[in-house]
Design an enzyme around this catalytic site. Sequence first.
Site, PDB file in Angstrom:
ATOM      1  N   ARG A   1      15.070 -26.087  -3.135  1.00  0.00           N
ATOM      2  CA  ARG A   1      15.805 -25.590  -1.970  1.00  0.00           C
ATOM      3  C   ARG A   1      15.785 -24.060  -1.930  1.00  0.00           C
ATOM      4  O   ARG A   1      15.527 -23.452  -0.887  1.00  0.00           O
ATOM      5  CB  ARG A   1      17.251 -26.077  -2.004  1.00  0.00           C
ATOM      6  CG  ARG A   1      17.452 -27.555  -1.725  1.00  0.00           C
ATOM      7  CD  ARG A   1      18.927 -27.918  -1.807  1.00  0.00           C
ATOM      8  NE  ARG A   1      19.176 -29.312  -1.461  1.00  0.00           N
ATOM      9  CZ  ARG A   1      20.380 -29.870  -1.415  1.00  0.00           C
ATOM     10  NH1 ARG A   1      21.448 -29.148  -1.709  1.00  0.00           N
ATOM     11  NH2 ARG A   1      20.509 -31.149  -1.087  1.00  0.00           N
TER      12      ARG A   1
ATOM     13  N   GLU B   1       0.827  -1.209   0.000  1.00  0.00           N
ATOM     14  CA  GLU B   1       0.000   0.000   0.000  1.00  0.00           C
ATOM     15  C   GLU B   1       0.861   1.258   0.000  1.00  0.00           C
ATOM     16  O   GLU B   1       0.586   2.225  -0.724  1.00  0.00           O
ATOM     17  CB  GLU B   1      -0.908   0.013   1.239  1.00  0.00           C
ATOM     18  CG  GLU B   1      -1.803  -1.200   1.369  1.00  0.00           C
ATOM     19  CD  GLU B   1      -1.221  -2.261   2.282  1.00  0.00           C
ATOM     20  OE1 GLU B   1      -1.954  -2.757   3.151  1.00  0.00           O
ATOM     21  OE2 GLU B   1      -0.034  -2.592   2.110  1.00  0.00           O
TER      22      GLU B   1
ATOM     23  N   ALA C   1       8.948 -39.376  10.149  1.00  0.00           N
ATOM     24  CA  ALA C   1       8.500 -38.750  11.393  1.00  0.00           C
ATOM     25  C   ALA C   1       7.631 -37.522  11.115  1.00  0.00           C
ATOM     26  O   ALA C   1       6.619 -37.306  11.796  1.00  0.00           O
ATOM     27  CB  ALA C   1       9.715 -38.359  12.240  1.00  0.00           C
TER      28      ALA C   1
ATOM     29  N   ALA D   1      21.394 -51.856  -1.343  1.00  0.00           N
ATOM     30  CA  ALA D   1      21.615 -52.628  -0.121  1.00  0.00           C
ATOM     31  C   ALA D   1      22.885 -52.217   0.610  1.00  0.00           C
ATOM     32  O   ALA D   1      22.956 -52.299   1.844  1.00  0.00           O
ATOM     33  CB  ALA D   1      21.649 -54.119  -0.450  1.00  0.00           C
TER      34      ALA D   1
ATOM     35  N   GLU E   1      14.601 -32.769   3.595  1.00  0.00           N
ATOM     36  CA  GLU E   1      15.135 -33.867   2.793  1.00  0.00           C
ATOM     37  C   GLU E   1      16.164 -34.640   3.605  1.00  0.00           C
ATOM     38  O   GLU E   1      17.271 -34.904   3.154  1.00  0.00           O
ATOM     39  CB  GLU E   1      15.702 -33.369   1.463  1.00  0.00           C
ATOM     40  CG  GLU E   1      16.701 -32.235   1.535  1.00  0.00           C
ATOM     41  CD  GLU E   1      17.289 -31.937   0.154  1.00  0.00           C
ATOM     42  OE1 GLU E   1      17.644 -32.878  -0.563  1.00  0.00           O
ATOM     43  OE2 GLU E   1      17.377 -30.757  -0.195  1.00  0.00           O
TER      44      GLU E   1
ATOM     45  N   GLY F   1      16.207 -37.800   4.735  1.00  0.00           N
ATOM     46  CA  GLY F   1      16.237 -39.257   4.725  1.00  0.00           C
ATOM     47  C   GLY F   1      14.967 -39.860   5.295  1.00  0.00           C
ATOM     48  O   GLY F   1      14.062 -39.161   5.748  1.00  0.00           O
TER      49      GLY F   1
END
Length: 332
Positions: free
Chosen positions: A178, A46, A269, A158, A261, A263
Amino acid sequence: MRRALELAAEGPRVGDHARVGAVVLASDGSVLAEGHHRGAGTPHAEVEALSALPPGAARGATMVVTLEPCDHVGRTGPCSVALLDAGVTRVVYAIDDPGEHAHGGAARLRAAGVDVVSGLLADEAESFLERWLLSVRLGRPWVTVKWAMSLDGRAAAADGSSKWITGAAARQHVHEQRADHDALLVGTGTVLADDPSLTARGDAGELMPVQPLPVVVGDRAVPDDAALRRHPRGYRAVPGHDLEAALRSLRPLGVHTVFAEGGPTVASALIRHGLADELLVYTAPVLLGGPRTALDDLGVGSMDDRLRLTIASSTELGPDLLFRARIDRSTT
């Protein structure tokens, strides 16, 4: 109002501010001036619009603005007072300012005899400002949770190797995301395992002009020789494992958006505790098998507890596919 929203979009997407646009109209509906907020510490939309006019030119005018004019003294003065001083007689805005201290401009203007109309294109303004609005209303930043995975849902082979599951186009898109957030959140496990720099970089590896603040959650120390210690903004360590408390601790720093990011542990969580506002899932056309899944415990014990997603978009990034999704809270 749509023009004001277009102007608002010209403001920076990151930083401790709302993106706001404003248009000053004469009594015949013609445009006298326009303005938008250019970042923390700069004039609000404004005031920027009014400053483009000669003294007295806004007397009797209408101010159209995407967010309720503020009514507090922060880095700048209250817009409500600036509008009264300019002689504006009508104010039209889209949505109320949810800020505890900033709210109240509409009431001051009405008390002074200004004709105030609210709610014009409110849904469009809410959608445009959703990240900032959520952070102010909930007292914690908007959280985008990202992970990259193989088509069979693995985040690593693996042996633990994960560079690179996705191709160059997908990785560059991550860097752009990011730079589109105020902070970048990981756990100490990611720092110790991958030694990431947590910077936002361009195609040639150069640092982007805007860098997110790295935030590391957990109790283990960041090694003295860690790449993170060379980040241009330093980093913030948050001890403990309470992710909601960690997020809330960032709000006083002006952090409205977080790109997580860190993991499988951190991603899972955040989702499990209802802290994930948007999901970015980069999926590569490869199969890895093995135990290293992209997510672990989400608190889903049976099919009745499953988390349903709403897919906002799917985008091809070279050979990879990006899903942008949200958890459907109406079913949880």
